[in-house]
Scaffold this motif. Structure first.
Motif, PDB file in Angstrom:
ATOM      1  N   SER A  42       0.859  -1.189   0.000  1.00 47.33           N
ATOM      2  CA  SER A  42       0.000   0.000   0.000  1.00 47.33           C
ATOM      3  C   SER A  42       0.891   1.234   0.000  1.00 47.33           C
ATOM      4  CB  SER A  42      -0.904   0.022   1.240  1.00 47.33           C
ATOM      5  OG  SER A  42      -0.178   0.483   2.375  1.00 47.33           O
ATOM      6  N   SER A  91       2.344   9.902  -0.171  1.00 50.02           N
ATOM      7  CA  SER A  91       1.484   8.752   0.080  1.00 50.02           C
ATOM      8  C   SER A  91       0.314   8.765  -0.900  1.00 50.02           C
ATOM      9  CB  SER A  91       0.969   8.762   1.525  1.00 50.02           C
ATOM     10  OG  SER A  91       0.234   9.953   1.781  1.00 50.02           O
ATOM     11  N   ASN A  92      -0.428   7.645  -0.916  1.00 52.33           N
ATOM     12  CA  ASN A  92      -1.629   7.523  -1.746  1.00 52.33           C
ATOM     13  C   ASN A  92      -1.370   7.863  -3.216  1.00 52.33           C
ATOM     14  OD1 ASN A  92      -3.206   6.736   0.470  1.00 52.33           O
ATOM     15  ND2 ASN A  92      -3.573   8.874   1.034  1.00 52.33           N
TER      16      ASN A  92
END
Length: 827
Positions: A44, A348-349
């Motif tokens: 992730s 992030s993401n």
């Protein structure tokens, strides 16, 4: 409403179990805390980074079985399986140092193995860069600056405690700020960032300098921009700048072989890095980097070192290594005090398959949410991926407390009372009376710095007075009333002018100015010689280059950016223009073979002649300036433009003189100028300026309205570059009322050429070459120059020297021009 400091203290004690779902401390097996470790949920982009004390907090709320990954360059990647049944979860980690080995490397006697790896990385550079070409991501940044041993005064001026940042030892945190933003990127140049939250310690109305835009650089590019273009260790031409040594290899958590390569500059004074770069065997991607450069390489003398640490992780989804954190640490020092600081960036993401369309990107590259600086402590504790250190928590608490006190009427009145006391140094630096509650300022210029000598007025003194009233909290709207008075002792004349100025907003920046009075003005209104420089040449060398006239005027001016990149400037004035004669032949230092010239540049030795007749005239001008490709940032309190170096700037101006009491003095003048600064990688910086114009009804116009050129007869240069001016041209020798063209070009190699010459490269100086020319119906004029820039002693690099050769119709002149770039500070 002011924020109470109490929530910060409470949240520091209690927020970890409330908001931070997974928390802990990362240490080495020896017990040393590890700063800036990457911690993320496997497979992730949910991750964070430990702070300087090794503490981390990972916002994660999904129960069940997961793997928390700890990654840190120089240490073995640690994976900790967890079965989360409830939150919060405390999870400490001990990381083992990575052991590298050369046993598996086949060392060929004919080739350095590191060179083979770097060649492969270079060959795959563009391919690997393309993998990261389009994406969206969340971004967090935290920046901190510290100062040590700051003097109480600099150049006689009180430094103060820098808004509470300095303690009794004159040391402390002077800047602490955080941002949370969303970024969009499309290769090669489309970029957009929206700041969701912005926080500045001690200023609840401030906006952070920390942006993803400032950190949007990669070692996959040939150069890394840091004031100068610093050569990447895997640039196409990197072998011209670096040697490499394979320190060893190890395997990452996926079983990929990672090469640890030492980057060694061939010439330390080049624009280069040193340190370690980690390259993945087979794909030749960057696994990580620990690289530093110096202020000498960047040609920013106060900077000592800048250290970059980049950490990448492999994305199973996108089959590539992506940047998840970057740390920039720096140190600096000058004038006896020093400092350091750092910026931590967390990405992030990521989404590497975004749905961009033609409306996604425009010239607005950064925008702040209107409520970005109004987020409370609860928001920050929930969204901050890198926990605050004790030092940072204390600074927030201290600065917010100080801000509350210092915004009070009692405190501001006491500060004003202290500040408004007159001191002897005010004679040198000027005096300001302030009222912080009503937000207005009354300024008086320095009478000492305002004292000059010229042959028309003799000794003369200026005193400028201005009153400014800010109309909003961020000082983006204001009005200003100003006046200037001058008295010349030789001509016994008192002159005074003044006006009113109003700025309407900080977005299109419309400014209206109404002014009038009587003043002296240079015949060339581009002011090719400053009053201070004329003081020096007149007093010490008996060369009075300044030529002036009296201007009695009333004028209205207006300027505004009508749309992004296009600014309009307009002026309308009535003028009575009167020629002046020398009023003194007083010599301070007598040079026997030199005499003063008249105030008429057309007849320098006819002391009763004038270059024009006294007259009245109405003048109007309209100028449009187009900055093609201009990008901009939108803050809640204004718009800030960024000039593009990909496109030129075009200026077109029409100037008209009408209603003159001497009919022949009416005129029309149309002119245009194109200028641009280009940075072609490591080979330096190229600037050019091309202009031209034409006159209508031009046969007998006033000499004041001729096209004058920026000459120089002092042999002293005061600019950082010489584009737009001539070094050996007499001030009024080429003035014209005919068609004309003017060309300037200058290339500063920024160390690219001289940096490769042994011994000379130790000086860290820059080779500069230039060419300048004027073309019109008469005989053209040209200059060519070669010089050295970035000269000086230690960290004071303010000097430049050029050898200039001029030519006009076979008449040649040559001279050295000594560049004293610091002199423009004194104007």
């Amino acid at each position: 409403m002011k924020k109470s400091p109490l929530p910060y203290a409470l949240l520091f004690l209690f927020s970890v179990p409330v908001f931070s779902q997974i928390t802990g401390t990362v240490t080495s097996t020896k017990g040393d805390t590890l700063p800036f470790v990457n911690i993320y949920i496997e497979n992730s982009f949910i991750g964070t980074t430990s702070n300087e004390n090794g503490d981390y907090q990972l916002s994660f709320s999904e129960k069940g079985n997961h793997v928390v990954v700890f990654q840190f360059l120089g240490y073995k990647t640690l994976k900790k399986p967890v079965n989360i049944t409830s939150f919060p979860l405390e999870l400490d980690a001990k990381m083992q140092e990575e052991t590298t080995s050369l046993d598996e490397v086949l060392v060929q006697s004919t080739e350095n193995p590191a060179n083979k790896i770097i060649r492969a990385a270079i060959a795959n550079r563009k391919k690997n860069l393309k993998k990261l070409g389009n994406y969206t991501a969340d971004f967090y940044s935290k920046g901190i600056w510290r100062l040590k041993n700051v003097p109480e005064k600099i150049l006689g001026q009180e430094v103060g405690d820098l808004n509470g940042g300095l303690d009794s030892t004159r040391s402390g945190v002077i800047y602490l700020s955080e941002t949370v933003s969303k970024i969009q990127y499309e290769a090669p140049d489309n970029f957009k960032e929206k700041i969701i939250a912005s926080k500045v310690s001690g200023n609840d109305n401030g906006f952070s300098m920390n942006t993803a835009l400032e950190s949007n650089s990669t070692f996959y590019n040939n150069t890394f921009t840091l004031n100068r273009e610093i050569v990447s260790p895997i640039a196409d031409f990197a072998f011209n700048y670096y040697n490499y040594k394979l320190e060893g290899v190890f395997y990452d958590d996926r079983g990929n072989l990672i090469n640890k390569i030492q980057v060694i500059p061939k010439r330390p004074t080049d624009k280069v890095f040193s340190g370690i770069i980690y390259i993945v065997e087979g794909t030749w991607e960057i696994f990580g980097a620990e690289l530093k450069t110096t202020g000498e390489a960047m040609q920013v003398p106060p900077v000592e070192e800048v250290f970059f640490k980049q950490n990448f992780k492999y994305s199973e989804e996108y089959k590539t290594y992506v940047l998840i954190s970057q740390t920039i640490e720096f140190s600096f020092g000058i004038f006896g005090f020093s400092g350091d600081g750092s910026f931590v960036h967390v990405y992030s993401n990521y989404d590497f398959t975004p749905n961009f369309d033609e409306k996604t990107f425009d010239k607005e590259i950064l925008v702040f949410d209107p409520e970005a600086n109004e987020k409370d402590s609860i928001y920050w504790e929930k969204h901050r991926p890198v926990p605050l250190t004790q030092e940072e928590v204390k600074d927030y608490v201290k600065k917010d407390s100080i801000q509350e006190v210092r915004n009070s009427k009692t405190y501001l009145d006491s500060v004003d009372t202290s500040h408004n006391k007159f001191a002897v140094s005010d004679l040198l630096f000027g005096y300001t009376y302030q009222n912080s509650i009503k937000d207005y300022y009354l300024n008086f210029s320095s009478p000492l710095f305002g004292t000059h000598f010229n042959t028309v007025q003799g000794w003369n003194t200026d005193l400028d007075v201005s009153f400014r009233k800010n109309l909003d909290e961020n000082n983006t709207r204001y009005y200003r009333i100003f006046s200037g008075a001058n008295y010349g002792f030789a001509d016994d004349r008192f002159r005074i002018d003044g006006g009113f100025q109003y700025k309407f907003n900080n977005f299109s920046k419309p400014i209206l100015t109404i002014s009038g009075g009587i003043e002296t003005q240079q015949i060339n209104d581009r002011e090719p010689i400053s009053e201070r420089m004329n003081d020096i040449t007149t007093i010490y060398f008996e060369r009075n280059y300044l030529k002036i006239f009296d201007r009695l005027y009333a004028q209205v001016s207006y300027q505004e950016e009508l749309f992004n990149g296009f600014k309009l400037y307009t002026d309308l004035s009535f003028e009575n223009r009167k020629p002046l004669l020398n009023a003194t032949d007083h010599v301070i230092i007598d040079n026997e073979d030199q005499i003063y010239t008249s105030n008429n540049p057309l007849q320098p030795y006819d002391f009763n002649s004038v270059p024009f007749l006294e007259h009245n005239i109405v003048k109007m001008s309209v100028m449009g300036v187009m900055n093609f490709g201009q990008e901009f940032m939108t803050y809640p309190d204004g718009k800030f433009n960024i000039t593009s170096d990909k496109y030129p700037i075009l200026a077109v101006k029409f100037e008209k003189g009408l209603g003159a009491t001497i009919e022949d003095y009416n005129f029309d003048h149309l002119s245009a100028m194109v200028t641009q600064t280009l940075s072609p990688g490591v080979i330096g910086e190229f600037r050019y300026q091309v202009s031209g114009g034409t006159f209508f009804e031009n046969e007998k116009i006033s000499f004041l309205d001729y096209q004058h050129f920026n000459g120089n007869q002092t042999r002293i240069g005061t600019s950082s570059n010489y584009v737009g001016q001539f070094n050996l041209l007499p001030y009024y020798a080429m003035s014209t009322n005919n068609n004309y063209a003017e060309v300037h070009a200058e290339h500063n190699f920024n160390g690219w050429f001289l940096g490769k010459i042994p011994l000379l490269n130790q000086l860290n100086v820059n080779l500069v070459v230039g060419a300048h020319a004027i073309y019109f119906d008469e005989k053209p004029y040209s200059e060519y120059s070669v010089g050295l820039d970035n000269l000086g002693i230690g960290k004071l690099k303010f000097l430049r020297i050029d050898y200039v050769l001029s030519n006009q119709d076979g008449q040649r002149d040559a001279a050295f021009i000594f560049g004293l770039k610091f002199l423009n500070i004194l104007e």
